[in-house]
Motif scaffolding. Sequence first.
Motif, short mmCIF file in Angstrom:
data_model
loop_
_atom_site.label_atom_id
_atom_site.label_comp_id
_atom_site.label_asym_id
_atom_site.label_seq_id
_atom_site.Cartn_x
_atom_site.Cartn_y
_atom_site.Cartn_z
N SER A 63 -5.90 -16.75 45.79
CA SER A 63 -5.15 -16.81 44.54
C SER A 63 -3.89 -15.95 44.67
O SER A 63 -3.94 -14.84 45.20
CB SER A 63 -6.01 -16.32 43.38
OG SER A 63 -5.30 -16.38 42.19
N SER A 64 -2.79 -16.48 44.20
CA SER A 64 -1.54 -15.72 44.13
C SER A 64 -0.87 -16.07 42.81
O SER A 64 -1.43 -16.80 41.99
CB SER A 64 -0.64 -16.06 45.32
OG SER A 64 -0.12 -17.36 45.20
N GLU A 65 0.31 -15.55 42.60
CA GLU A 65 1.01 -15.84 41.35
C GLU A 65 1.44 -17.30 41.27
O GLU A 65 1.54 -17.85 40.18
CB GLU A 65 2.23 -14.94 41.23
CG GLU A 65 1.89 -13.49 41.02
CD GLU A 65 3.12 -12.62 40.90
OE1 GLU A 65 4.24 -13.15 40.82
OE2 GLU A 65 2.95 -11.40 40.87
N GLU A 66 1.66 -17.92 42.41
CA GLU A 66 2.16 -19.30 42.42
C GLU A 66 1.05 -20.35 42.52
O GLU A 66 1.12 -21.39 41.89
CB GLU A 66 3.14 -19.53 43.58
CG GLU A 66 4.40 -18.71 43.49
CD GLU A 66 4.27 -17.41 44.28
OE1 GLU A 66 3.44 -17.36 45.21
OE2 GLU A 66 4.98 -16.46 43.96
N LYS A 68 -3.34 -21.43 43.57
CA LYS A 68 -4.76 -21.10 43.74
C LYS A 68 -5.32 -22.11 44.74
O LYS A 68 -5.00 -23.30 44.67
CB LYS A 68 -5.52 -21.22 42.43
CG LYS A 68 -5.14 -20.19 41.41
CD LYS A 68 -5.95 -20.38 40.14
CE LYS A 68 -5.54 -19.36 39.09
NZ LYS A 68 -6.25 -19.57 37.83
N SER A 86 -0.63 -22.52 40.03
CA SER A 86 -1.27 -21.55 39.12
C SER A 86 -0.88 -21.77 37.67
O SER A 86 -1.60 -21.36 36.77
CB SER A 86 -0.90 -20.12 39.52
OG SER A 86 -1.58 -19.76 40.68
N THR A 87 0.24 -22.43 37.43
CA THR A 87 0.64 -22.67 36.04
C THR A 87 -0.23 -23.72 35.38
O THR A 87 -0.25 -23.83 34.17
CB THR A 87 2.11 -23.12 35.98
OG1 THR A 87 2.27 -24.32 36.75
CG2 THR A 87 3.03 -22.04 36.51
N SER A 89 -3.26 -24.28 34.10
CA SER A 89 -4.47 -23.56 33.67
C SER A 89 -5.45 -24.47 32.94
O SER A 89 -6.49 -24.01 32.47
CB SER A 89 -4.08 -22.40 32.76
OG SER A 89 -3.42 -22.89 31.61
#
Length: 125
Positions: A63-66, A68, A86-87, A89
């Motif tokens: 997982s990172s900010e950008e 998964k 990642s956006t 959700s």
Amino acid sequence: MAVCIGFIGKENSPLFLRCNNSAQELQFHYIVHTCIDFVEEKIIQSNKSGSDVRELYLGLLYSSEEVKAYGFITNTKIKIVIIIDSTNSLLRDNEIRAIFRKLHNAYTELVCNPFYTPGDPITAK
């Protein structure tokens, strides 16, 4: 949904890697290979703990900010990695499992093809 899908062979050689954005393909290729280490760790942990070996879904691997990355391993030790933005959700764990089931069924159909040699790179048309 998925920004990258990768199929990795028994010997950790890439069989198939497809990305939505070709500009980020090298980054996703690196993430998929990073996930192989996490897959190997989870396999070793499950063998030590004696957990159910029929559980093929490995869950969140990276997982990172950008992005998964989620993993799945078949009974024949073929690893499937999905990288999701990642956006996004809205995806739940059961929806990701359904995606893996569909990919596993597609791979099973490919292996049943008499013109495909297991272990060869997968070419899509």
